[in-house]
Design an enzyme around this catalytic site. Structure first.
Site, PDB file in Angstrom:
ATOM      1  N   GLU A 185       0.840  -1.212   0.000  1.00  0.00           N
ATOM      2  CA  GLU A 185       0.000   0.000   0.000  1.00  0.00           C
ATOM      3  C   GLU A 185       0.874   1.260   0.000  1.00  0.00           C
ATOM      4  O   GLU A 185       0.658   2.187   0.789  1.00  0.00           O
ATOM      5  CB  GLU A 185      -0.904   0.009   1.233  1.00  0.00           C
ATOM      6  CG  GLU A 185      -1.977  -1.028   1.239  1.00  0.00           C
ATOM      7  CD  GLU A 185      -3.087  -0.691   2.235  1.00  0.00           C
ATOM      8  OE1 GLU A 185      -2.775  -0.266   3.367  1.00  0.00           O
ATOM      9  OE2 GLU A 185      -4.262  -0.847   1.885  1.00  0.00           O
ATOM     10  N   GLU A 263      -6.741  -7.919  -0.530  1.00  0.00           N
ATOM     11  CA  GLU A 263      -7.098  -7.918   0.893  1.00  0.00           C
ATOM     12  C   GLU A 263      -8.590  -7.647   0.999  1.00  0.00           C
ATOM     13  O   GLU A 263      -9.024  -6.494   1.083  1.00  0.00           O
ATOM     14  CB  GLU A 263      -6.296  -6.870   1.674  1.00  0.00           C
ATOM     15  CG  GLU A 263      -4.832  -7.159   1.808  1.00  0.00           C
ATOM     16  CD  GLU A 263      -4.112  -6.136   2.649  1.00  0.00           C
ATOM     17  OE1 GLU A 263      -4.783  -5.454   3.466  1.00  0.00           O
ATOM     18  OE2 GLU A 263      -2.884  -5.984   2.489  1.00  0.00           O
TER      19      GLU A 263
END
Ligand SMILES: CCCCNC(=S)N1C[C@H](O)[C@@H](O)[C@@H](O)[C@H]1CO
Length: 647
Positions: A185, A263
């Site tokens: 991320e 995710e």
């Protein structure tokens, strides 16, 4: 080395079957952009994956957890590699025991699961410093997660050790790793340093070759800075997010190829002092089914959360400093104790609509054990053991030094100075610029005065006479694991002020508490035969046998305040009964000695003990006590907790 027989087929069959099975040189996992799908050995392949972190599960339980994941219908397991778990000091590597990443890879193969690996270098994961080693901060001006030469030098050194060991495990080399994530991320990190990402991509290619699929993962708002040409772009989002909108955004970066949610949140993390997080079964399964209908590949984060044993939890900062709890149950399909939940069965049912799910029942919940109440005895105040806790003696400095400056990574450090004048009126002790990182327990001549806490308005007023010891025990509650691109140093970051006087001339005692607790047995006779009354940080312990064959259990500490627990020398993690929402600590059965042998439990209580220093082992967890509400089982061990309001 990677298995040459990844499916562990009977050796007699091997020669025959290798004629049928794809050879290592024909094994492949690629993106088929013409048909928006993956191909495994040339055949369309969609993964339904789950996250399990080997570093949050004792090694002896890995096979059990992976088997349950396979039986749930998953075909892939996804996990991070925490750099700080494997390189505790620069150039010192640990891949042993529960840190044996390669043994875990082998267990995944034995469970017939392929692997998606996420080696970082930063992993977030609510893990201490997001997986980055705290020793990086010994260069205080380092810019983490950027092309800062000091940071890149450490990253290169680490990956030149790790990635060559990973290479044989790549799927096309005969292993089980089908793809590898670069960073984590990165688009959520304000630095947005594209040369850093390019450096990582180049390093991964140099050490892993050009066949392995490399990818990035970002939330929808992070795609701009987190994605990189040449790395396959994936997203992450949960059940309540707008899937159509987010996958639409993803298509701007990957116009063709399979949609991937790396995710998909099946639950969520917990912070000390906040309410327990859950995600409903219908919401989770509805989103999963919708993604599978779209042909997307999905990784469910977490499928089994496990535990932040020891000091390994991370923290977030949302207006205030929020440490993550010891339990990483995550309201995941497999509970912290490894039990299948209704959420798992519902997910398995959804998966079965799209691909084959192994036949046969899921194992039942493991046996659980109740025990106690047990009365702990006072071993002594922490200060009684200072020589053993800091055998090398203190470091002296005019101003207080941070944990990092004295090479202390986890746990506790004692800061000591002496009053140079008499304080005859209650006078406030405080630390400017929010300089307590993270909690400070204050004592004058061994008498507990109170607590100072990061971002909190605690007040401590004290008195004393010339020459009195002023002791401040600092606790590292876990370094920030997300967001902040400033380094999270620990300890007293500023000299404390007493009234208007800046206190100088400090001694720093880095404390090796785990060593003391592990080797206490021979030290026991040395401790003061008549320990003083408890005041401030204090050790308690007892020994206990388990009944019959025993089972998993949950340590409950009614009336205790906050501290650390060890069982048979294993650091079980932090408790914070007073703050919650977690009220129990998971105790895996393998930590306990069999019947007939005595187990030892040791507590370091940092604040106040209950009138009766008793603990219990329950047969169920309590993770959701809302604030100011404490459960206490009647000491007769009644089956249901009574609620005591206020606290
Ligand atoms: C408050 C959220 C903290 C940021 N973390 C987020 S969004 N997540 C994404 C991150 O990649 C993962 O490692 C986990 O940290 C997960 C939350 O469990």
């Amino acid at each position: 080395m990677a298995p040459k027989n990844p499916l562990c087929l009977p050796s007699l069959l091997l020669p025959l079957l290798t004629l049928l099975l794809p050879q290592a040189d024909t094994r492949s996992f690629v993106v088929d952009r013409d048909h928006n799908r993956f191909l495994l050995d040339g055949t369309p392949f969609r993964y339904v994956s789950g996250s399990l972190h080997y570093f949050r599960v004792p090694r002896v339980l890995w096979a059990d957890r992976l088997f349950k994941m396979r039986m749930s219908g998953l075909n892939v397991v996804q996990f991070y590699v925490p750099w700080n778990y494997h390189e505790p000091e620069p150039g010192v590597y640990n891949f042993n025991g529960s840190r044996d990443l390669f043994a875990f890879l082998k267990e995944a193969t034995l469970a017939n699961l392929l692997v998606i690996l996420r080696p970082g270098p930063y992993i977030c994961a609510e893990w201490e410093m997001g997986g980055l080693p705290a020793w990086l901060l010994r260069k205080p001006k380092i810019h983490l997660r950027t092309s800062d030469p000091d940071f890149l030098a450490a990253v290169d050194s680490w990956f030149k050790v790790l990635l060559p060991r990973i290479y044989p495990w790549l799927y096309h080399n005969g292993g089980n790793i089908i793809s590898i994530q670069v960073e984590n991320e990165y688009g959520s990190y304000r630095a947005c340093d594209v040369s850093y990402m390019r450096h990582l991509a180049g390093l991964f290619r140099a050490l892993l070759g050009d066949k392995i699929l490399l990818f990035t993962t970002d939330g929808p708002e992070g795609l701009k800075c987190g994605s990189l040409q040449g790395l396959y772009t994936t997203v992450d989002f949960g059940p309540a997010d707008n899937m159509t909108k987010i996958f639409g955004l993803l298509r701007k970066y990957e116009p063709r190829g399979p949609l991937v949610n790396s995710e998909y949140y099946t639950g969520w993390l917990d912070y000390w002092g906040q309410n327990h997080s859950t995600r409903s079964v219908p919401a989770v399964t509805k989103g999963l089914e919708k993604m599978l209908k779209l042909g997307a590949s999905v990784n469910m984060y977490m499928f089994h959360g496990g535990t932040n044993f020891g000091y390994w939890n991370g923290a977030d900062e949302k207006g205030r400093f929020l440490p993550i709890t010891t339990s990483y149950d995550y309201d995941a399909p497999i509970s912290e104790a490894g039990d299948p939940t209704p959420k798992l069965l519902a997910i398995r049912n959804v998966i079965s609509k799209f691909q084959e799910v192994p036949l046969g029942p899921l194992p039942p919940p493991s046996p659980k054990m109740k025990l106690g109440p047990l009365t702990l005895h006072l071993d002594g105040n922490l200060l009684d053991f200072l020589d053993l806790l800091c055998p090398q003696g203190p470091i002296h400095s005019i101003l207080p030094m941070t944990f990092e400056a004295v090479n202390q990574v986890h746990g506790y450090m004692l800061y000591r100075t002496y009053l140079t004048y008499t304080v005859s009126e209650p006078t406030q002790l405080w630390v400017p610029n929010n300089g307590v990182h993270d909690r400070a327990y204050v004592m004058v001549d061994g008498v507990f005065q109170g607590v100072l806490e990061r971002n909190m308005k605690h007040n401590v007023f004290l008195m004393g006479k010339v020459g009195d010891k002023l002791d401040v025990l600092l606790e590292n509650m876990g370094r920030l694991s997300f967001g902040s691109n400033s380094s999270d140093f620990k300890g007293l970051l500023q000299p404390p002020i007493l009234g208007q006087t800046v206190l100088t001339q400090w001694m720093m005692f880095p404390l090796k508490v785990d060593n003391l607790v592990k080797w206490w047995f021979p030290i026991q006779p040395l401790k003061s035969s008549h320990p003083q009354a408890p005041s401030g940080p204090t050790f308690y312990s007892t020994t206990f046998p388990i009944l019959n064959s025993g089972g998993d259990t949950f340590l409950f500490l009614p009336g205790w305040t906050k501290g650390q627990v060890w069982i048979n020398g294993f650091n079980l993690g932090r408790y914070w009964t007073k703050r919650g929402p977690q009220q129990t600590l998971y105790v895996p059965r393998p930590l306990l000695f069999p019947r007939g042998t005595h187990n030892r439990i040791t507590l370091l209580e940092l604040e106040n003990v209950p009138p009766q220093p008793q603990i219990q082992f329950l047969d169920r967890p309590i993770l959701n006590s809302t604030k100011h509400r404490t459960y206490i089982y009647s000491l007769s061990g009644a089956s249901e907790p009574m609620e005591l309001s206020g606290h």
